[in-house]
Design an enzyme around this catalytic site. Sequence first.
Site, mmCIF file in Angstrom:
data_model
loop_
_atom_site.group_PDB
_atom_site.id
_atom_site.type_symbol
_atom_site.label_atom_id
_atom_site.label_comp_id
_atom_site.label_asym_id
_atom_site.label_seq_id
_atom_site.Cartn_x
_atom_site.Cartn_y
_atom_site.Cartn_z
ATOM 1 N N ASP A 202 45.413 51.273 34.818
ATOM 2 C CA ASP A 202 45.904 49.731 35.178
ATOM 3 C C ASP A 202 45.955 50.036 36.766
ATOM 4 O O ASP A 202 47.023 50.415 37.058
ATOM 5 C CB ASP A 202 46.820 49.462 34.449
ATOM 6 C CG ASP A 202 47.561 48.007 35.058
ATOM 7 O OD1 ASP A 202 46.974 47.371 35.561
ATOM 8 O OD2 ASP A 202 48.741 48.112 34.660
ATOM 9 N N GLY B 119 43.213 37.695 37.711
ATOM 10 C CA GLY B 119 43.437 38.798 37.795
ATOM 11 C C GLY B 119 43.285 39.644 36.613
ATOM 12 O O GLY B 119 43.524 39.029 35.381
ATOM 13 N N ASP C 136 44.597 42.221 35.078
ATOM 14 C CA ASP C 136 46.118 42.455 34.487
ATOM 15 C C ASP C 136 46.536 41.306 33.564
ATOM 16 O O ASP C 136 47.160 41.389 32.590
ATOM 17 C CB ASP C 136 47.359 42.751 35.507
ATOM 18 C CG ASP C 136 47.541 41.948 36.463
ATOM 19 O OD1 ASP C 136 46.325 40.906 36.945
ATOM 20 O OD2 ASP C 136 48.133 42.030 37.448
#
Length: 265
Positions: A6, A113, A115
Amino acid sequence: MLLAIDAGNTNIVFALVETGGAAGGKIRARWRIATDPRRTADEYAVWLNQLLVLEGFSRSDVSAVIVGTVVPRALHNLQVLSSKYFGTEAVIAGQEGAEWGFALDVEEPGNLGADRALNAIAGHARHPGDLIIVDFGTAATFDVIDYRGAYKGGIIAPGINLSLDALVTAAAKLPRIAITAPDSTSVIGRNTVDQMHIGIYWGYVAMIEGLVARMKAEVGRPSKVIATGGLAVLFEKHTDTFDVIEPDLTIQGLAMLWERTQIGN
């Protein structure tokens, strides 16, 4: 095992995740390094190899890699890391073969995004009903996912560290302070440091509570509030806004997305 990466604006998190069987999705180890798009695959490999050994693993334990990133310049070297040192092509979250798999009911779906999309995947899989996911990172993001799993929109606000950096940079006489949960609930500071601490911490709590309340009212249905990100636990003791805190939600989303790509393979 799966190496889930990540790559955020401030840090990159590497996590070793079990795949398949009863232990599927269990995080066996995790490591964090400051994001630097100039860092080469070789530098990552030296650092990561040492950490794997310290945890009792080796490079041969990694059979697959998935990357989610909001830093495009960091992607190439992470792909090279995967192919050169782990002998596998990295799956890239959100790209061909690893699409999000849920409706993006917003005006600019291509700008979401990675995430936030991964949080939506994991949040919906783990919690039924409408959700508000608050992610404390470089920015603080507030995302609404409806009971069908569709992403409906959200909020982007400056992260707490970013806010503090801006304050200290713009005001010459203010010292740099650490952000910690306060011992007192008083919001009347008796000295400069206390006043800064109150302004940053309790100001942030007020923002969280106010924005979540407004989002719940706009959704119009009961919504579970999930907090994630490295700083989520900082606010746990001083607000009842969150129903659950899941620090590894993004990593869990990466693991779920990777599992989805294996169906039929």
